[in-house]
Design an enzyme around this catalytic site. Structure first.
Site, PDB file in Angstrom:
ATOM      1  N   LYS A 115       0.800  -1.021  -0.531  1.00  0.00           N
ATOM      2  CA  LYS A 115      -0.049   0.009  -0.262  1.00  0.00           C
ATOM      3  C   LYS A 115       0.676   0.947   0.372  1.00  0.00           C
ATOM      4  CE  LYS A 115      -4.139  -1.168   1.063  1.00  0.00           C
ATOM      5  NZ  LYS A 115      -5.303  -2.084   1.537  1.00  0.00           N
ATOM      6  N   LYS A 197      -5.430 -12.377  -8.129  1.00  0.00           N
ATOM      7  CA  LYS A 197      -6.478 -12.868  -7.421  1.00  0.00           C
ATOM      8  C   LYS A 197      -7.786 -11.495  -7.474  1.00  0.00           C
ATOM      9  CE  LYS A 197      -6.779  -9.597  -3.167  1.00  0.00           C
ATOM     10  NZ  LYS A 197      -6.969 -10.279  -1.926  1.00  0.00           N
ATOM     11  N   LYS A 200     -11.334  -6.301  -6.227  1.00  0.00           N
ATOM     12  CA  LYS A 200     -11.930  -4.944  -5.661  1.00  0.00           C
ATOM     13  C   LYS A 200     -11.194  -4.136  -6.992  1.00  0.00           C
ATOM     14  CE  LYS A 200     -13.196  -4.946  -1.005  1.00  0.00           C
ATOM     15  NZ  LYS A 200     -12.190  -4.252  -0.617  1.00  0.00           N
TER      16      LYS A 200
HETATM   17  P1  ATP Z   1      -8.400  -5.059  -2.996  1.00  0.00           P
HETATM   18  O1  ATP Z   1      -8.969  -5.215  -3.644  1.00  0.00           O
HETATM   19  O2  ATP Z   1      -8.881  -3.389  -2.134  1.00  0.00           O
HETATM   20  O3  ATP Z   1      -7.108  -4.889  -2.296  1.00  0.00           O
HETATM   21  P2  ATP Z   1      -9.861  -7.049  -2.249  1.00  0.00           P
HETATM   22  O4  ATP Z   1     -10.834  -7.330  -2.585  1.00  0.00           O
HETATM   23  O5  ATP Z   1      -8.118  -8.150  -1.983  1.00  0.00           O
HETATM   24  O6  ATP Z   1      -9.734  -5.700  -1.747  1.00  0.00           O
HETATM   25  P3  ATP Z   1      -9.913  -6.861   0.873  1.00  0.00           P
HETATM   26  O7  ATP Z   1     -11.576  -5.967   1.452  1.00  0.00           O
HETATM   27  O8  ATP Z   1      -8.587  -6.800   1.133  1.00  0.00           O
HETATM   28  O9  ATP Z   1     -10.354  -7.232  -0.320  1.00  0.00           O
HETATM   29  O10 ATP Z   1     -10.311  -8.154   1.627  1.00  0.00           O
HETATM   30  C1  ATP Z   1     -11.720  -8.344   2.204  1.00  0.00           C
HETATM   31  C2  ATP Z   1     -11.846 -10.150   2.889  1.00  0.00           C
HETATM   32  O11 ATP Z   1     -11.876 -10.700   1.356  1.00  0.00           O
HETATM   33  C3  ATP Z   1     -10.481 -10.354   3.434  1.00  0.00           C
HETATM   34  O12 ATP Z   1     -10.795 -11.759   4.301  1.00  0.00           O
HETATM   35  C4  ATP Z   1      -9.596 -11.561   1.806  1.00  0.00           C
HETATM   36  O13 ATP Z   1      -9.529 -12.705   2.003  1.00  0.00           O
HETATM   37  C5  ATP Z   1     -11.387 -12.104   1.327  1.00  0.00           C
HETATM   38  N1  ATP Z   1     -10.763 -11.550  -0.238  1.00  0.00           N
HETATM   39  C6  ATP Z   1     -10.386 -10.790  -0.959  1.00  0.00           C
HETATM   40  N2  ATP Z   1     -10.105 -11.111  -2.136  1.00  0.00           N
HETATM   41  C7  ATP Z   1     -10.175 -12.435  -2.186  1.00  0.00           C
HETATM   42  C8  ATP Z   1     -10.032 -13.603  -3.530  1.00  0.00           C
HETATM   43  N3  ATP Z   1     -10.061 -13.213  -5.188  1.00  0.00           N
HETATM   44  N4  ATP Z   1     -10.295 -15.003  -3.412  1.00  0.00           N
HETATM   45  C9  ATP Z   1     -11.081 -15.263  -1.384  1.00  0.00           C
HETATM   46  N5  ATP Z   1     -11.063 -14.581  -0.726  1.00  0.00           N
HETATM   47  C10 ATP Z   1     -10.454 -12.832  -1.466  1.00  0.00           C
END
Ligand code: ATP
Ligand code: LTN
Length: 334
Positions: A115, A197, A200
């Site tokens: 970050k 992965k 969002k």
């Molecule tokens: P960003 O894109 O802003 O990093 P993110 O989509 O990775 O966000 P987070 O807010 O970091 O999401 O995560 C919220 C929850 O969702 C966490 O418990 C994270 O482990 C889970 N999560 C996020 N993306 C995935 C994914 N692709 N598969 C499984 N679990 C996920």
């Protein structure tokens, strides 16, 4: 433990539009295991301001996330669903724990490094101490288990180290939490690049299914999903695109990879992709309907927000008072 019940705590940030990855990797697991525990599901809005937010947008997203927790199937009468900023104990305990956390430990956190690189113009102290606030979230409720995705493992380990350090000085104050990794949907990959992965913050909207996507959009995105030339639905590392689609299908249908392979034996990718899209839509459309009902039901949601913040504050204050006493703050006069 609270009484004779084990405690589960988890939270999510109200940034960006939630994806199928967030749902299958976090929310759906929460729903599946929530019955076995005394649960706290927090919308961690205080964590969100470690990067700049538009205030009106943050407020809107935080409320939408809280409603999504409910729409996903968490009954707010049984699960304590609330905003972090409504329970002052989070920030108060975080301050105390800051004094029991080393700079070196925080410097090693990969999320901070990522970050900081992404927001080089705003490497603020909150971004650095983010994991300490997360530790406070968890330890405040004496949580036994914390269901999160693998990406949060390092933060959980730091939480345990801080708790053990504190306990070794002051006695048994905190429960040492365990990470809970769901069996399915641990890591859902991008539909456009199965080596990344699903996230969002991905710039390509075709890589992610958003929880509010309509059925046509869902099917269209699956039809376009990147696969391979093998022309068989088999679960293996040489076919990462197909492997990801199988994972999604299994998570939605609650079936095994072997069952999926059997079901699509001899069938083409076209059929399989449509079936995955249908399975995802069958999961998301009812969620969307419940979400829209909640949007119409302002008083009901407001009451949940108020009651659950009171309930969370009650438990949080119990731990906080104990900690304040241990470190030597003067007792309150009653
Ligand atoms: P960003 O894109 O802003 O990093 P993110 O989509 O990775 O966000 P987070 O807010 O970091 O999401 O995560 C919220 C929850 O969702 C966490 O418990 C994270 O482990 C889970 N999560 C996020 N993306 C995935 C994914 N692709 N598969 C499984 N679990 C996920
Ligand atoms: N850091 C987590 C969100 C989060 C959290 C928590 C998760 C903040 N506090 C406490 C579990 C328990 C994330 O980025 N997904």
């Amino acid at each position: 433990m609270l009484g004779d019940q084990k405690v589960l705590f988890s939270g999510m940030q109200a940034t960006g539009n939630l994806t199928l990855g967030n749902y299958l990797g976090a929310l759906k697991n929460w729903v599946n295991i929530s019955d076995e525990y005394k649960t706290f599901f927090c919308v961690v809005d205080e964590h969100s301001i470690t990067v700049r937010q538009d205030p009106a947008e943050l407020r809107r997203r935080a409320r939408a996330l809280l409603m999504l927790y409910i729409a996903a199937g968490l009954d707010p009468e049984k699960n304590c669903i609330y905003y972090q900023s409504h329970v002052s104990g989070h920030a108060e305990l975080a301050w105390i724990l800051n004094c029991y956390t080393y700079m070196g430990e925080l410097q090693r956190m990969t999320q901070f490094k990522d970050k900081a690189a992404k927001h080089a113009d705003n490497i603020n102290a909150g971004l650095f101490t983010y994991p300490v606030l997360m530790a406070a979230d968890i330890l405040l409720y004496q949580a036994d288990v914390v269901p999160v995705g693998v990406d949060q493992k390092q933060h959980l380990e730091l939480t345990r180290d801080i708790a053990e350090r504190f306990n070794s000085i002051y006695g048994d104050v905190f429960t040492i939490p365990e990470i809970y990794l769901g069996k399915v949907g641990r890591k859902i990959m991008s539909l456009q690049d199965p080596s990344k992965k699903m996230s969002k913050s991905d710039e390509n909207p075709n890589g992610s299914i958003y929880l509010m996507d309509d059925k046509d959009t869902i099917i269209r995105k699956f039809k376009r999903a990147v696969t391979d030339n093998e022309a068989c639905v088999r679960y293996n590392d040489n076919q990462p695109g197909i492997k990801n689609l199988i994972d999604i299908y299994c998570a939605c249908k609650g079936i095994s990879t072997e069952d999926t392979e059997k079901e699509f034996d001899g069938k083409g990718y076209g059929d399989f992709k449509i079936a995955v899209g249908e399975a995802v839509a069958a999961e998301l459309i009812p969620l969307q309907e419940r979400f829209h009902e909640l949007e119409q039901n302002k008083d009901y949601v407001d009451k949940i927000i108020k009651d659950n913040a009171e309930q969370a504050s009650y438990f949080a204050n119990k731990t906080l008072r104990k900690v304040q006493k241990k470190v030597g703050f003067p007792e309150r006069i009653k």
